[in-house]
Design an enzyme around this catalytic site. Sequence first.
Site, PDB file in Angstrom:
ATOM      1  N   HIS A 152       0.826  -1.213   0.000  1.00 11.32           N
ATOM      2  CA  HIS A 152       0.000   0.000   0.000  1.00 11.32           C
ATOM      3  C   HIS A 152       0.862   1.266   0.000  1.00 11.32           C
ATOM      4  O   HIS A 152       0.436   2.297   0.532  1.00 11.32           O
ATOM      5  CB  HIS A 152      -0.950   0.039   1.198  1.00 11.32           C
ATOM      6  CG  HIS A 152      -1.643  -1.252   1.465  1.00 11.32           C
ATOM      7  ND1 HIS A 152      -2.822  -1.610   0.863  1.00 11.32           N
ATOM      8  CD2 HIS A 152      -1.281  -2.307   2.240  1.00 11.32           C
ATOM      9  CE1 HIS A 152      -3.185  -2.814   1.271  1.00 11.32           C
ATOM     10  NE2 HIS A 152      -2.256  -3.272   2.098  1.00 11.32           N
ATOM     11  N   SER A 165      13.850  19.229 -18.735  1.00  5.28           N
ATOM     12  CA  SER A 165      12.699  20.015 -19.154  1.00  5.28           C
ATOM     13  C   SER A 165      13.147  21.082 -20.136  1.00  5.28           C
ATOM     14  O   SER A 165      14.262  21.593 -20.055  1.00  5.28           O
ATOM     15  CB  SER A 165      12.077  20.657 -17.913  1.00  5.28           C
ATOM     16  OG  SER A 165      11.333  21.806 -18.263  1.00  5.28           O
TER      17      SER A 165
END
Length: 480
Positions: free
Chosen positions: A154, A275
């Site tokens: 989880h 980027s």
Amino acid sequence: MLRDKFSRPLDPAAARLSASTREDATLLPYDVWGSLAHARMLTARRIIPRRDGATLQRGLRAIARQVERGRFRLDPSLEDVHLNVEAALSSRIGRAGGRLHAGRSRNDQVAVDLALYLRDALLDLEFGGTGVVEALLGRARSGDGRGVVPGSTHFQPAQRLYWGQILATHALRFARDVERFRSIRERLTDSPLGSGALAGSSLPLDRALTARLLGFERAGPSSLDGVTDRDAAVETLGALALFHVHSSALAEELVVAAMPELDRVRLDDAFVTTSSLMPHKRNPDLAELARASAAPAIGRLVAHLTLLKALPIGYQRDLQQGKPLLFDGVADAIGVMRVLAPMIATARYRSSPARASADTASVELADALVLEGVPFRTAHTRVSRFIARLATSDRHLSDVAAAELWTAFPELNGGRFRLPTAAEEPERRATAGGSSWREVRRLVSEVGRRARTSSALARRESQRIERLKGALGAPRVRPA
Ligand code: ARG
């Protein structure tokens, strides 16, 4: 071609829809190989004159050399690869070219081409997949493999493990993928050639001979199945979908572990991008693309199954649309394998600071109580209350000294139990297949053995096939 009885040529838009020449480029070398085998058999059975048989061999071998040099262009106005090869042959050798198609149909031709292609493609997938397995095992065996990280469920810290177990477990999944590719390949035993359009032939064909020349075990037992069966294509797409599901899980793991907040993985500069706007960025785009490749891979499996659903037995043109699904699927997977292997091999895997998972020894504590006779459910409740109490003063299990532990859990007083440090924790779980280093080493060597077997078998089969191609003068090119 083939339109003498019609009053008009095929409508141009219809011709565009009908043509499969773009995807058929992949089948070109196999179409030539199948034709060489068919021509040899027709000659051996004296269905065609010996001289014309020799002329056919010469013409087809010349085409094979052209294919190897990448000089054979498929003309879309000739609809598909089969008519292209036949037309090229006839323009090269004249009338004898017209003898080649006796006793065969494009329906058994495309089926045999696909089987030959698939055998090579599966071998390439076996080699590529083994490369990924070896990259993972190499890192599992390295010093990085000895690093301890919280294993999670989880996305919450669960129990501490060695990086080596995580990496070798991904390797185990890919080793199974490779074994799946092999088992599909090993079942490609039946030659469809000689099935004709659907019902075989009244000519005295020797189907066993063409089967042998092409490296199959035998002639398939039903001509109808020969032209219709696409099981291996679907199985391959199924195995590819599962491979991509496995690689998407690994890719996700890398993307998450490379987050600066975790900093558990450092991808090499060769496998990150930046980027166009933000100069500081180091993006795991390649891992993301590997993760994304699972989407079309699953789509192709569903598309191919849907294509086949309720198709009557015997060739239907629908089958043509299965080809690009298969070819793109194989090419995509090989592309991903070729990035994953070096990306894994060059990444650094780091242990996490102990603080990030300072309560994971809770299970060891509960287990120690079980060994002192406490029922597990009671132990679980007491340990969880203890951890909750620590949390109110921002403390963790790893901050607790022995004396405090014995006060809270008097059963342990005088016993040999100590809370494990982060580095000791994986060693405590020595069950078969568990997190101890001994078990991780066993896992690594089992997966390594399986990978070595896989690559030895693939290499041997590859050599056998290349010898068969060489013996007939077929093009020696590989799909990937
Ligand atoms: N281009 C066809 C395919 O890819 C070959 C078989 C054509 N057969 C036919 N009856 N039109 O499936």
